[in-house]
Design an enzyme around this catalytic site. Structure first.
Site: not given
Length: 369
Positions: A192, A218, A267, A243, A164
């Site tokens: 991401d 991402e 998702k 995303d 992250k």
């Protein structure tokens, strides 16, 4: 079986304590989930779960609870097997609210697969199991702390690490440099940014991280900056995965037309459930754009649904299904997927093959409509 009438729906506030987990947009201390059981006149019920992530999707656990009661009123007495009609009713009733819609969608697919006597992946057209090797994610911290966590991951047998990022590019580059140094060249790294960078920062960060052999990045910037993605994709040494820019199949088609991404993260909490996720994958597959199966902070119940979907669709080739390994301090699920190392293993039971334990549900606020 021609129809199954919905008799009533149970709605539970499913709060799962977890270790604090930080991304670019905030820190989570609880998985703020909603769990539902859609009961039918056959005695069968379907289960659905969603995880509210307000800083990304704009819903909270409270909004999910309120909307769930309204949705339940719409569905009482209607056919659970007519999935398109039931989902159209939710879309006609309210715009957005995709997170709670995904729980209702999931429950219908669970019922339909149970009625067909099939595991969900077979009901969705899958013919065989496939290996689902998940990554494991490191939340944002100091470069040194993140590197130590990466070192621990490798000791535990992790072969794919998701990092992250999304703060200032210089520190983010240090985070990645430290991690690559401690894990060596063989471990696959993904990053991401969770929309954290400006367009200029995204280019700076990705150019600077090029030497570290990153599998993909991402969502490098805010979705309202999607018009900068084609230029970034052209210049970046790291492939770009969309995303938060893809909620629906129309979003996927728009980005693909613009040559704005190399892959897409699906998702259910964004798409509103399995029905729309299938359409997103269809659009991406037709264009040769691979997909990843991701999630928010769901329990193993929703994770089981994700694994069925990923198994059914050949175009889903990346798997980010580690939320239960990250920091959930309780596991309320009976049945469902298990982990063999870092491979996600599906159950054989009809439908999703998972439920929430009655003992855990006794602690949860409950509404029946």
């Amino acid at each position: 079986m021609s129809s199954l009438k919905i008799s009533h729906i149970d709605i539970f506030r499913l709060s799962i304590p977890m270790r604090p987990f930080t991304i670019a947009t905030g820190t989570m201390h609880f998985a703020q989930n909603t769990f539902i059981r859609v009961h039918t006149d056959s005695g069968w019920y379907g289960v659905g779960e969603c995880s509210a992530f307000p800083m990304i999707v704009g819903e909270t656990q409270d909004t999910c609870q309120v909307m769930a009661a309204d949705f339940a009123k719409l569905w009482k007495g209607k056919d659970a097997l007519d999935i398109p009609s039931r989902l159209r009713e939710l879309d006609a009733f309210t715009a957005g609210n995709n997170t709670i819609k995904s729980a209702f969608d999931m429950a219908l697919y669970d019922i339909a697969a149970k009625a067909a006597g099939q595991p969900l992946y077979r009901f969705l057209g899958g013919t065989a199991l496939k290996p689902l090797l998940t990554d494991l994610t490191i939340g944002i911290g100091t470069p040194g702390d993140m590197a130590e966590q990466a070192r621990d991951f490798v000791r535990r047998g992790v072969t794919i690490i998701k990092i992250k990022l999304g703060k200032d590019p210089e520190t983010d580059m240090e985070r990645v440099r430290h991690i690559r140094e401690v894990v060596g060249p063989e471990i696959r790294l993904r990053i991401d940014a969770n929309q954290g960078w400006s367009p200029e920062e995204a280019l700076q960060a990705l150019m600077g991280m090029g030497p570290y052999h990153i599998q993909f990045c991402e969502q490098p910037m805010r979705s309202y900056n999607d018009h900068f993605l084609p230029g970034l994709k052209q210049l970046s040494p790291i492939p770009v995965m969309a995303d938060e820019s893809v909620f629906h199949h129309q979003d996927a088609a728009r980005l693909i037309r613009a040559d704005a991404c190399d892959s897409v993260n699906i998702k259910l909490s964004k798409s509103g459930g399995i029905q729309e996720a299938l359409l997103i994958n269809q659009v991406c597959s037709a264009a040769g754009i691979p997909c990843m199966m991701g999630g928010m902070l769901e329990s193993r119940l929703a994770l089981s649904a994700f694994a069925h979907l990923a198994t059914a669709l050949d175009n889903i080739i990346y798997y980010d299904m580690d939320t239960c390994l990250l920091g959930h301090l309780e596991d309320p699920v009976t049945g469902g997927v298990t982990y063999d190392g870092f491979y996600v293993v599906l159950p054989d039971a009809p439908g999703i093959g998972a439920d929430i334990s009655e003992a855990f549900l006794q602690q949860c606020d409950r509404v029946t409509v």
